[in-house]
Design an enzyme around this catalytic site. Structure first.
Site, PDB file in Angstrom:
ATOM      1  N   GLU A   1       0.783  -1.187  -0.067  1.00 25.60           N
ATOM      2  CA  GLU A   1      -0.001   0.082  -0.082  1.00 25.60           C
ATOM      3  C   GLU A   1       1.062   1.210   0.038  1.00 25.60           C
ATOM      4  O   GLU A   1       0.534   2.139  -0.714  1.00 25.60           O
ATOM      5  CB  GLU A   1      -0.883   0.172   1.143  1.00 25.60           C
ATOM      6  CG  GLU A   1      -2.001   1.135   1.071  1.00 25.60           C
ATOM      7  CD  GLU A   1      -3.156   1.038   2.303  1.00 25.60           C
ATOM      8  OE1 GLU A   1      -2.758   0.097   3.181  1.00 25.60           O
ATOM      9  OE2 GLU A   1      -3.817   2.035   2.320  1.00 25.60           O
TER      10      GLU A   1
HETATM   11  O1  LIG Z   1      -8.822   7.427  -4.110  1.00 31.78           O
HETATM   12  C1  LIG Z   1      -8.747   7.844  -3.214  1.00 31.78           C
HETATM   13  C2  LIG Z   1      -8.995   6.952  -1.972  1.00 31.78           C
HETATM   14  C3  LIG Z   1      -9.156   7.621  -0.629  1.00 31.78           C
HETATM   15  N1  LIG Z   1      -9.183   8.793  -0.644  1.00 31.78           N
HETATM   16  C4  LIG Z   1      -9.124   9.379   0.818  1.00 31.78           C
HETATM   17  O2  LIG Z   1      -8.378   8.335   1.828  1.00 31.78           O
HETATM   18  C5  LIG Z   1      -9.048   8.437   3.004  1.00 31.78           C
HETATM   19  C6  LIG Z   1      -9.645   7.246   3.471  1.00 31.78           C
HETATM   20  O3  LIG Z   1      -8.874   6.143   3.243  1.00 31.78           O
HETATM   21  P1  LIG Z   1      -9.202   4.670   3.680  1.00 31.78           P
HETATM   22  O4  LIG Z   1     -10.649   4.667   3.908  1.00 31.78           O
HETATM   23  O5  LIG Z   1      -8.849   3.873   2.611  1.00 31.78           O
HETATM   24  O6  LIG Z   1      -8.539   4.069   4.948  1.00 31.78           O
HETATM   25  P2  LIG Z   1      -7.580   3.002   4.914  1.00 31.78           P
HETATM   26  O7  LIG Z   1      -8.373   1.752   4.792  1.00 31.78           O
HETATM   27  O8  LIG Z   1      -6.252   2.989   4.020  1.00 31.78           O
HETATM   28  O9  LIG Z   1      -7.214   3.070   6.376  1.00 31.78           O
HETATM   29  C7  LIG Z   1     -10.197   9.477   2.936  1.00 31.78           C
HETATM   30  O10 LIG Z   1      -9.682  10.631   3.242  1.00 31.78           O
HETATM   31  C8  LIG Z   1     -10.439   9.598   1.402  1.00 31.78           C
HETATM   32  O11 LIG Z   1     -11.009  10.695   1.035  1.00 31.78           O
HETATM   33  C9  LIG Z   1      -9.143   9.666  -1.395  1.00 31.78           C
HETATM   34  O12 LIG Z   1      -9.027  10.870  -1.558  1.00 31.78           O
HETATM   35  N2  LIG Z   1      -9.017   9.101  -2.878  1.00 31.78           N
END
Ligand SMILES: O=c1ccn([C@@H]2O[C@H](COP(=O)(O)OP(=O)(O)O)[C@@H](O)[C@H]2O)c(=O)[nH]1
Length: 560
Positions: free
Chosen positions: A304
């Protein structure tokens, strides 16, 4: 390229025959099971989860969803001359067709077997001899299946062999000679997103160009459906509509679908995560797109971090030049946070934990990166940690108190399918200082401090770093901008100590901004003067690991 060859196995007439010669009862059973399953999913969906309807109609947060740029793309893609042009271009032979999983139903099978099922239903309702109808219709279906399988085979080409090397160019050439597509699903802890990438291959052996991205997102993340996995399938099915609208039907069969889940599913029990992935796999297998092997999985944190670094450096044109000029990335999700950069100092490499230094090969160069994903240090997971709510049960009766919320505030917030009651501390100290001490517990002794971050370096920060900087009024949403860590601290202090309209709109803003400052300063060890480049999109493409993952998947560079 070894894997590419495997993925591009030839489409043979024997596989077509295998489909046709499958006994009628298998087809029937398949359809009956499918319709029963669909009915079940739908009734459960309506009865148990009104939240789903909300999530379907959910208005995406700022900057998300099909925006002006996306509608332009649709116009561009759906112009009829473009379609004719596309059809003409693909005069490639059937032997290049990508291998389709046995489970994956092709368009060639779908229509005829539907005819068969329909006829059986008619025959039953007319009290006719079912077996007579079966045999008559089986003959018709066989003929249709042969013709449509052959039709599909003629247009197919091996996508993976043609991806070759990708260059960071986003131009839209007038005389584009080949267009091809890749679909990447990002199942994050706070939402699920689809990215449909359009690439142009100007010359057969030349370098493709990223032409466009279509993006759409749905909330909440799939982990919220851990106990009703059917709804995860429904979410993915909804998002697939974007791919169907963007990719011309003639291209579906060779356009790969890839799904990668991050922190939300990593934090679930393996059994629950597996059930969700199975639902997604079923939706993929039903779809008319190309489903490569290993198309649905949970991505590890290292990948990631690296893939987000690939995206940013690719989009900013840094990957194919002097690799010493690459920029680092900071990604702050709901469940996890990632840091990735190319170390300049030997001391950084020597003092880092062994698994934080990762080598990978791409575009004929080997990169040695510092990267780590901290599971549980995403901004929503950090809230839970600071509140002492992580892994807590009996949530309905508990109220979690924090000095980061306004004194008289009571409310709740949801993450990962659970709701948490929270309140300010009526008789205790509130404000930035007290809040900072609470957030410190979440990072102290957990986050490694790379040696060279004490010097100045360039980092791109996105996801929740961006969203909260916008909310705090530090940057303009459409333009993004450069922000010093000191600016984040000053604004956090203002928000926490002098509650205003802004903090009334989002009572968690004090906590979230304070966490960001704490993570950057006491976590990673950045200086207050470090400038972060806050970015949501680069050249109209979302800044996330998804583009890097698409390139990784199709290019097959090595991470080791
Ligand atoms: O193409 C994308 C994918 C995610 N986000 C942002 O990434 C954050 C959320 O990440 P995620 O839910 O994927 O959390 P993780 O699972 O990585 O902890 C939020 O602010 C989303 O707006 C974004 O701006 N564009």
């Amino acid at each position: 390229m070894k894997e590419n060859k495997a993925a591009g196995k030839s489409f043979s007439f024997s596989s077509c025959r295998a489909v046709i010669s499958s006994p009628a009862h298998t087809v029937l059973r398949h359809h009956l099971l499918l319709s029963i399953k669909l009915k079940l999913s739908w009734s459960r969906c309506y009865c148990q989860t009104p939240a789903l309807l909300q999530s379907i109609n959910h208005k995406p947060p700022h900057g998300h969803g099909i925006n002006a740029q996306d509608s332009q793309t649709e116009l561009y893609i759906s112009s009829s001359s473009r379609w004719t042009e596309l059809n003409k271009r693909y005069q490639l032979s059937a032997k290049h067709a990508p291998q389709t999983r046995q489970k994956n139903r092709s368009f060639g099978l779908k229509a005829p077997s539907f005819v068969l099922l329909l006829t059986l239903r008619i025959s039953v309702s007319l009290r006719m001899s079912a077996s007579l109808w079966v045999w008559r219709l089986l003959a018709v279906w066989t003929l249709l299946a042969v013709s449509s399988s052959q039709r599909n085979g003629l247009n197919a080409v091996d996508f993976s062999q043609r991806f070759g090397n990708a260059l960071p160019s986003l131009s839209r050439p007038a005389n584009a000679s080949q267009i091809f597509y890749g679909v990447m699903f990002d199942a994050g802890s706070t939402g699920t997103r689809i990215h449909v990438y359009t690439f142009i291959q100007k010359e057969p052996d030349g370098l493709p160009v990223l032409d466009n991205e279509m993006f759409h997102s749905m909330k909440p993340g799939l982990s919220a459906y851990a106990d009703i996995p059917e709804i995860a399938g429904h979410t993915v099915r909804q998002l697939l509509r974007v791919a169907k609208k963007t990719v011309p039907p003639v291209e579906w069969k060779r356009t790969p679908l890839v799904f990668r889940a991050t922190a939300g599913l990593r934090l679930l029990s393996p059994a629950k995560a597996h059930a969700l992935l199975e639902e997604v796999q079923d939706v993929f297998d039903e779809s008319p797109f190309y489903v490569p092997p290993d198309s649905v999985s949970i991505m590890n944190g290292t990948n990631e971090g690296i893939l987000a670094w690939v995206t940013v450096n690719f989009l900013t044109g840094r990957l194919n030049r002097d690799t010493q000029k690459t920029v680092g990335i900071l990604d702050l999700g709901g469940g996890s946070t990632q840091i990735t950069f190319l170390p300049k100092s030997k001391k950084t490499i020597e003092s880092a934990p062994a698994d934080y230094i990762v080598r990978f090969d791409m575009f004929n160069s080997t990169h040695k990166l510092y990267t780590h994903s901290y599971l549980g240090n995403g901004i929503k997971a950090a809230r839970l940690s600071a509140l002492g709510a992580l892994g807590s049960d009996g949530l309905e009766k508990k109220v979690f108190k924090t000095s980061c919320l306004p004194k008289k505030h009571t409310g709740e917030f949801s993450f990962g399918g659970f709701s948490y009651h929270v309140s300010g501390v009526t008789n205790g100290v509130t404000g930035f200082k007290a809040c900072y001490q609470e957030m410190l517990k979440v990072v102290k002794g957990i986050i490694n401090q790379p040696h060279e971050l004490k010097d100045s370096s360039t980092f791109y920060a996105f996801s929740y770093y961006f969203d909260h900087a916008v909310e705090a009024g530090l940057i303009d949403e459409s333009r993004g901008g450069a922000v010093k860590i000191r600016d984040f601290r000053k604004r956090a202090k203002e928000v926490c100590n002098r509650p205003s309209k802004r903090s009334q709109l989002n009572p968690f803003l004090c906590m979230d901004l304070t966490y960001i400052v704490c993570l950057l300063k006491d976590g990673f060890g950045f200086k207050e003067s470090t400038v972060l480049q806050l970015t949501k999109k680069v050249r109209n493409v979302e800044t996330s690991w998804a583009l890097g993952a698409a390139i990784y998947h199709f290019q097959k560079f090595r991470i080791h």
